[in-house]
Motif scaffolding. Structure first.
Motif, PDB file in Angstrom:
ATOM      1  N   SER A 173      -0.134  -7.468  -0.358  1.00 27.92           N
ATOM      2  CA  SER A 173       0.819  -6.671   0.411  1.00 27.92           C
ATOM      3  C   SER A 173       0.263  -5.265   0.562  1.00 27.92           C
ATOM      4  O   SER A 173      -0.664  -4.871  -0.134  1.00 27.92           O
ATOM      5  N   TYR A 206       1.408  -1.207   0.847  1.00 28.03           N
ATOM      6  CA  TYR A 206       2.434  -0.180   0.737  1.00 28.03           C
ATOM      7  C   TYR A 206       2.279   0.781   1.916  1.00 28.03           C
ATOM      8  O   TYR A 206       2.400   0.397   3.060  1.00 28.03           O
ATOM      9  N   THR A 256       5.611   4.009   5.687  1.00 32.85           N
ATOM     10  CA  THR A 256       5.847   3.197   4.486  1.00 32.85           C
ATOM     11  C   THR A 256       6.001   1.725   4.858  1.00 32.85           C
ATOM     12  O   THR A 256       6.074   1.365   6.047  1.00 32.85           O
ATOM     13  N   ASN A 257       6.079   0.881   3.849  1.00 30.04           N
ATOM     14  CA  ASN A 257       6.229  -0.549   4.129  1.00 30.04           C
ATOM     15  C   ASN A 257       7.613  -0.883   4.671  1.00 30.04           C
ATOM     16  O   ASN A 257       7.836  -1.996   5.147  1.00 30.04           O
ATOM     17  N   ASN A 266       2.928  -5.639  10.416  1.00 29.11           N
ATOM     18  CA  ASN A 266       2.698  -6.219   9.095  1.00 29.11           C
ATOM     19  C   ASN A 266       2.088  -7.620   9.167  1.00 29.11           C
ATOM     20  O   ASN A 266       1.413  -8.054   8.238  1.00 29.11           O
ATOM     21  N   ASN A 289      -1.513  -6.868   9.595  1.00 24.61           N
ATOM     22  CA  ASN A 289      -2.061  -5.890   8.637  1.00 24.61           C
ATOM     23  C   ASN A 289      -2.755  -4.746   9.370  1.00 24.61           C
ATOM     24  O   ASN A 289      -3.855  -4.313   8.993  1.00 24.61           O
ATOM     25  N   GLU A 316      -4.919   3.236   3.170  1.00 24.27           N
ATOM     26  CA  GLU A 316      -3.843   2.308   2.839  1.00 24.27           C
ATOM     27  C   GLU A 316      -3.821   2.027   1.347  1.00 24.27           C
ATOM     28  O   GLU A 316      -4.866   1.984   0.695  1.00 24.27           O
TER      29      GLU A 316
END
Length: 122
Positions: free
Chosen positions: A30, A32, A52-53, A73, A76, A97
């Motif tokens: 993942s 952040y 932010t995520n 997301n 990516n 990142e």
């Protein structure tokens, strides 16, 4: 191994626009925060902004209203849309990142792209 690859830089006239992309690949669990920095010749690297995520953005005060950061997301990938560019925006732009490479990697690691040159000149 994680790799960040930037694209979209180049030469643009004052008042023009560019869109930078930064795609992350490799062992990614993942991500952040995703952000952009820039470094002009003879100057220190400075924060452009980050996302932010959960999609919250934060920008350097001097760039608010001209620059927009977004992220995909699924891909990516983080984007930097730059409008009404000025000669003082000339710099190498870097993505940064914080990436978790596994479920046990609680805090993630800090990763940088190789940089892409943006030159604003007539």
């Amino acid at each position: 191994q994680v790799q960040l690859v930037e694209s979209g830089g180049g030469l643009v006239q004052p008042g023009g626009s560019l869109r930078l992309s930064c795609a992350a690949s490799g062992s990614i669990f993942s991500i952040y925060n995703m952000g952009w920095y820039r470094q002009a010749p003879g100057k220190q690297r400075e924060l452009v902004g980050l996302i932010t995520n959960s999609g919250i953005t934060n920008y350097a005060d001097s760039l608010k209203g001209r620059f927009t950061i977004s992220r995909d997301n699924y891909k990516n990938t983080v984007y930097l849309q730059m409008n009404n560019l000025k000669p003082e925006d000339t710099a190498v732009y870097y993505c940064n990142e914080r990436i978790r490479i596994g479920s046990t990697d609680k805090f993630g690691g800090d990763y940088w792209g190789q940089g892409t040159q943006v030159t604003v000149s007539s």
